[in-house]
Design an enzyme around this catalytic site. Structure first.
Site, PDB file in Angstrom:
ATOM      1  N   CYS B 104       0.827  -1.216   0.000  1.00  0.00           N
ATOM      2  CA  CYS B 104       0.000   0.000   0.000  1.00  0.00           C
ATOM      3  C   CYS B 104       0.857   1.260   0.000  1.00  0.00           C
ATOM      4  CB  CYS B 104      -0.916   0.037   1.219  1.00  0.00           C
ATOM      5  SG  CYS B 104      -2.316  -1.073   1.058  1.00  0.00           S
ATOM      6  N   ILE B 105       2.129   1.113   0.290  1.00  0.00           N
ATOM      7  CA  ILE B 105       3.012   2.288   0.393  1.00  0.00           C
ATOM      8  C   ILE B 105       4.043   2.268  -0.740  1.00  0.00           C
ATOM      9  CG2 ILE B 105       4.731   3.459   1.828  1.00  0.00           C
ATOM     10  CD1 ILE B 105       2.020   3.655   3.032  1.00  0.00           C
TER      11      ILE B 105
END
Lengths: 169, 105
Positions: B104-105
């Site tokens: 997600c990052i």
């Protein structure tokens, strides 16, 4: 009746439109209030989606000089903590919970708030402070980190958000 | 799985065009993938990122996050978005011939 039914069915077979722009409102000043908005904004940019973040009310702490490193998990009035309110209210509980969560996030390569705001700004997203909140807390542009693109009224925010999705966290 | 041919060699790609088998990738294929994704020409700076993506994936089994890409590849975040406007982490992964990053990052 048949006519109204036909439309959604036909639409369902077509690939939905892709999102090209999002505007994210961050209104809470706790760790769990701020991170979701930052992760959504960064994730948007990672997908090549245009992104703007609007910080309002206590969410302003995410972009205030000297406040970014002090943001903590709310251990009182937070059912997600799974501890009784009296336990969450013991001095130091919030700091301990914050430390634990920060350690976990570091493992997942999620940056601390100050660095995350820089990363999102560098990715080309716009960062704005809400004028009503800025006035309410008697702040000026100097109170915010350099990455902030400006102070903006709600009306200006809606104009900026035009043509995209708005997410309120 | 979409069997395709890149530079005359059959390769296995997922529905979005990411390599399912990184060993099928060759450096000659990178230019073709880049062009298909809106990058006219790969510069040395692009290659710095592509090589870092691929090396990290082959060493660790997963693609680097945008954060570590910015910190460790030698190409800062602003420049990454300049080089790969449509999302640096994923586009560089696609060009580097590795599976789609899942973080997600």
């Amino acid at each position: 009746m048949a006519e109204t039914l036909e439309q959604p069915l036909a639409a369902a077979t077509v690939r939905p439109e892709t999102i090209e722009k999002v505007s994210i409102v961050v209104s809470k000043g706790s760790l769990e209030g701020i991170y979701p908005g930052l992760i959504m904004a960064n994730g948007a940019r990672m997908e090549g989606i245009e992104a703007n973040v609007f910080f309002t009310f206590f969410g302003l702490d995410a972009i205030r000089r000297g406040r970014q490193a002090k943001i903590k998990v709310a251990t009182v009035g937070n059912p997600g903590m799974h501890v009784p309110t009296w336990l969450g209210a013991i001095p130091g509980m919030s700091a301990i919970a914050t430390k634990m969560m920060q350690r976990q996030m570091e493992k997942l390569d999620i940056p601390p708030i100050r660095e995350f705001v820089e990363l999102i700004s560098d990715s080309g997203a716009g960062l704005y402070a809400c004028k009503a909140s800025v006035d309410m807390f008697k702040l000026t542009e100097q109170d915010f980190v350099d990455q902030v693109d400006g102070v903006m009224t709600v009306g200006e925010f809606y104009a900026l958000a035009g043509g995209g999705e708005i997410i309120f966290t | 799985m979409t069997p395709e041919t890149l530079e005359g060699t059959p390769v296995e790609l997922d529905a979005e065009g990411f390599f399912l088998r990184p060993e099928q990738w060759t450096r000659d294929m990178a230019d073709a993938i880049a062009r298909e994704n809106g990058i006219a020409e790969l510069t040395d700076r692009h290659w710095t990122v592509i090589d870092f993506m691929r090396t990290t994936y082959l060493d660790t089994g997963s693609a680097p996050s945008i954060r570590s890409l910015g910190k460790l590849s030698g190409v800062p975040i602003k420049e990454l978005y300049g080089l790969f406007p449509k999302g640096p982490a994923k586009l560089a992964a696609k060009i580097a011939g590795i599976p789609k990053p899942r973080g997600c990052i």
